[in-house]
Scaffold this motif. Structure first.
Motif, PDB file in Angstrom:
ATOM      1  N   ALA A 400      18.306 -23.466  18.791  1.00  0.00           N
ATOM      2  CA  ALA A 400      16.950 -23.476  18.719  1.00  0.00           C
ATOM      3  C   ALA A 400      16.392 -23.318  17.236  1.00  0.00           C
ATOM      4  N   TYR A 401      15.536 -24.096  16.566  1.00  0.00           N
ATOM      5  CA  TYR A 401      14.791 -24.005  15.526  1.00  0.00           C
ATOM      6  C   TYR A 401      13.581 -23.521  15.713  1.00  0.00           C
ATOM      7  N   GLY A 402      12.898 -22.667  15.430  1.00  0.00           N
ATOM      8  CA  GLY A 402      11.566 -22.280  15.433  1.00  0.00           C
ATOM      9  C   GLY A 402      10.898 -22.061  14.063  1.00  0.00           C
ATOM     10  N   VAL A 403       9.681 -22.653  14.057  1.00  0.00           N
ATOM     11  CA  VAL A 403       8.672 -22.375  12.938  1.00  0.00           C
ATOM     12  C   VAL A 403       8.466 -20.672  12.681  1.00  0.00           C
ATOM     13  N   LEU A 404       8.236 -20.105  13.960  1.00  0.00           N
ATOM     14  CA  LEU A 404       7.707 -18.775  13.978  1.00  0.00           C
ATOM     15  C   LEU A 404       9.110 -18.086  14.771  1.00  0.00           C
ATOM     16  N   PHE A 405       9.437 -18.395  15.931  1.00  0.00           N
ATOM     17  CA  PHE A 405      10.260 -17.573  16.724  1.00  0.00           C
ATOM     18  C   PHE A 405      11.449 -18.640  17.586  1.00  0.00           C
ATOM     19  N   ALA A 406      12.520 -18.167  17.406  1.00  0.00           N
ATOM     20  CA  ALA A 406      13.694 -18.999  18.123  1.00  0.00           C
ATOM     21  C   ALA A 406      14.342 -17.922  19.076  1.00  0.00           C
ATOM     22  N   TRP A 407      14.677 -18.594  20.063  1.00  0.00           N
ATOM     23  CA  TRP A 407      16.018 -17.804  21.187  1.00  0.00           C
ATOM     24  C   TRP A 407      16.769 -18.606  21.695  1.00  0.00           C
ATOM     25  N   GLY A 408      18.097 -18.066  21.614  1.00  0.00           N
ATOM     26  CA  GLY A 408      19.020 -19.320  22.125  1.00  0.00           C
ATOM     27  C   GLY A 408      20.597 -18.897  21.751  1.00  0.00           C
ATOM     28  N   ALA A 409      21.446 -19.673  21.997  1.00  0.00           N
ATOM     29  CA  ALA A 409      22.835 -19.393  21.379  1.00  0.00           C
ATOM     30  C   ALA A 409      22.934 -19.318  20.218  1.00  0.00           C
ATOM     31  N   VAL A 410      22.400 -20.193  19.364  1.00  0.00           N
ATOM     32  CA  VAL A 410      22.072 -20.310  18.118  1.00  0.00           C
ATOM     33  C   VAL A 410      20.453 -20.421  17.725  1.00  0.00           C
ATOM     34  N   ALA A 411      20.047 -19.361  17.184  1.00  0.00           N
ATOM     35  CA  ALA A 411      18.472 -19.233  16.890  1.00  0.00           C
ATOM     36  C   ALA A 411      18.354 -19.072  15.200  1.00  0.00           C
ATOM     37  N   VAL A 412      17.504 -19.903  15.037  1.00  0.00           N
ATOM     38  CA  VAL A 412      17.170 -19.876  13.519  1.00  0.00           C
ATOM     39  C   VAL A 412      15.666 -20.041  13.259  1.00  0.00           C
ATOM     40  N   ALA A 413      15.079 -18.962  12.780  1.00  0.00           N
ATOM     41  CA  ALA A 413      13.535 -18.914  12.926  1.00  0.00           C
ATOM     42  C   ALA A 413      13.301 -17.612  12.027  1.00  0.00           C
TER      43      ALA A 413
END
Length: 540
Positions: A400-413
């Motif tokens: 998951a790639y989030g501009v504000l928030f990301a949740w997941g196995a791999v999260a970038v935000a």
């Protein structure tokens, strides 16, 4: 939030001895730390008046506080806490004297051991008093009878009033005045100013409290509760909520794993997929358990070994490196293996996928877009071979790639939560960011079981550039606090100031609460949504 934390700190500092005893019996380390702060000056001064050595007196006082923690349940009258602590201290002093008397050749140690001990003593006492001054001070005091020396040391070192001295030593005020008067006359006039100044500089401070609580944190609380009144017990319960928050924060990863397992089972369509989900969940927990268990074993070995702290600190970082590599490999195997297995199962067992949700039914994507990017996008189904990463302002999925928030196995935000989380503020098993938290935290400010950062705070091992604080292994360039520590300043007032220990003590409970919310809430929401959309029959 800030006012609440300050109010709690004030409540602890204003609590009665009985309330602090009750809270400590409930495994409240903050309450016991207040007991240490309240009486460390008294115990260190009494010990110093008996043995005439700053380092040995503080060692004896630390042993007395640790013994008090172990036997706190034997204190039947908590209002007599001070007298009880003094009794333990005097017993420790007596045993120290007997041990010295039975070892006439105690000075005949190996040269390397003597150098190591001198180096450690120098770091602890640095900035307070020179070794020659200690010797000169004790030469002045040791010829005085003990009953005059003890009140004199307490009077000048702890700045006690006559009334306080009478209370501390359980004497009348007239007796205290007489002993002080006689003690002053016995001092050489030329040494009075020197003695007063030196004693005032040698008192224990935050570093002493840190050392005691570092040891206490590894010891289980007393088994039995002391016999206290209902009123005292009610007061003590005010402090227990901090321990509850700490437990929730520490086990948030395990709670999240439970929700992840439920979601994975709900997503599974075949027996092979269910077994695969369970296998990866068990492996992730097993690796984390082996890492934590290995670190505790290493700390136990370090306590019972005479090898240098540097050797064990290096070994702890090997543990950290192995853990990071193994988790990365396991994560890659999961992200590659699960879509591959799904593709195989679609070919070999197509009947299991007849009613399988597709398209919008296996993910939630909001219609609202900002700058062409969905506001919210959460993937709810098992990853398929052709799935790409989830991208949104608020994103959730395996990658998951989030501009504000990301949740997941791999999260970038900017704010990220995941097995591997990368962002400005990251929470993960492996957290990487400016403010990083997790089992292993890597960043500018790192907070976790292990931390590698400019400022590192951890429960097991901390490696910092400027400062490092941990309950086990700590190493930094400037300041380190821990049971096994290496830095320019180690376990002293300067180290506490550089590391901003006061700020850490004030905010760590709130940090744990924030971590718990960020980790548990998205996992619970995701699990419930998956079970609603994918059906409950596979979750059993």
């Amino acid at each position: 939030m800030f006012k609440t934390a300050v109010a709690l700190s004030d409540a602890i500092s204003d609590a009665t001895d009985a309330a602090l005893v009750v809270a400590s019996l409930g495994n409240d380390h903050d309450a016991f730390a207040e007991i240490v702060r309240r009486y460390q000056g008294l115990l260190c001064s009494i010990a110093y008046a008996a043995v005439g050595d700053i380092k040995h007196s503080e060692d004896i006082a630390q042993e007395a506080f640790v013994e008090a923690w172990k036997k706190l349940d034997t204190l039947r009258d908590p209002e007599r806490l001070k007298a009880w602590l003094c009794g333990i201290l005097r017993f420790k002093v007596s045993r120290h004297r007997r041990k010295q008397a039975s070892q006439p050749e105690q000075g005949a140690e190996a040269l390397s051991e003597r150098n190591d001990r001198a180096c450690q003593a120098s770091m602890v006492e640095q900035g307070a008093i020179e070794q020659q001054q200690h010797a000169l001070l004790w030469q002045t005091l040791e010829n005085m009878p003990h009953n005059y020396r003890e009140p004199l040391v307490l009077f000048y070192r702890e700045h006690r009033s006559v009334e306080q001295l009478a209370d501390d030593l359980e004497l009348s005020q007239d007796a205290v005045k007489q002993r002080l008067s006689r003690g002053r006359k016995l001092l050489q006039q030329a040494m009075i100013n020197f003695v007063e100044d030196t004693l005032s500089k040698s008192g224990p401070g935050a570093a002493f409290t840190i050392a005691v609580m570092t040891v206490v944190s590894t010891i289980s609380p007393p088994v039995k509760a002391a016999a206290l009144s209902a009123g005292a017990a009610k007061t003590g319960s005010l402090f227990k909520w901090t321990s509850i928050v700490a437990v929730i924060g520490s086990f948030s990863g395990l709670i999240s794993a439970y929700f992840g397992l439920r979601a994975g089972l709900a997503q599974s369509r075949t027996e092979r997929e269910r077994r695969n989900v369970i296998r990866f969940t068990v492996l992730f927990l097993l690796f984390a358990g082996l890492y934590v268990g290995g670190m505790f074993l290493l700390r136990f070995i370090a306590h019972s070994s005479s090898a240098s702290a540097g050797l064990f600190i290096t070994a702890s970082q090997v543990f950290v490196g192995v853990f990071i590599v193994s988790y990365m490999m396991l994560l890659r195997a999961m992200l590659v293996g699960m879509p591959r297995l799904r593709a195989q199962e679609r070919l070999t067992n197509p009947a299991a996928f007849c009613d399988h949700p597709t398209g919008s039914e296996r993910e939630y994507k909001s219609r609202l877009r900002v700058l062409g990017i969905p506001l919210v996008h959460f993937r709810l189904g098992m990853p398929e071979a052709n799935d790409g990463p989830v991208v949104a302002w608020i994103a959730g999925g395996d990658i998951a790639y989030g501009v504000l928030f990301a949740w997941g196995a791999v999260a970038v935000a900017p704010i990220s939560v995941g097995i591997v989380a990368v962002g400005v503020a990251s929470v993960g098993v492996i957290g990487i960011g400016i403010l990083a938290t997790g089992t292993v935290a890597i960043g500018v400010i790192g907070f976790g079981a292990s931390a590698i950062a400019y400022k590192a705070f951890a429960s097991l091992s901390a490696i910092g550039w400027q400062s490092a604080i941990s309950g086990g292994f700590s190493a930094a360039k400037e300041a380190a606090i821990g049971q096994f520590a290496i830095a320019q300043q180690v376990n002293n007032e300067q180290a506490a100031a550089i590391a901003n220990l006061a700020a850490l003590n004030q905010y760590y409970v709130w940090a744990l609460a924030a971590i718990a919310v960020l980790v548990i809430v998205p996992a619970a929401w995701h699990s419930n949504k998956v079970r609603q959309r994918m059906g409950r029959r596979q979750a059993s």
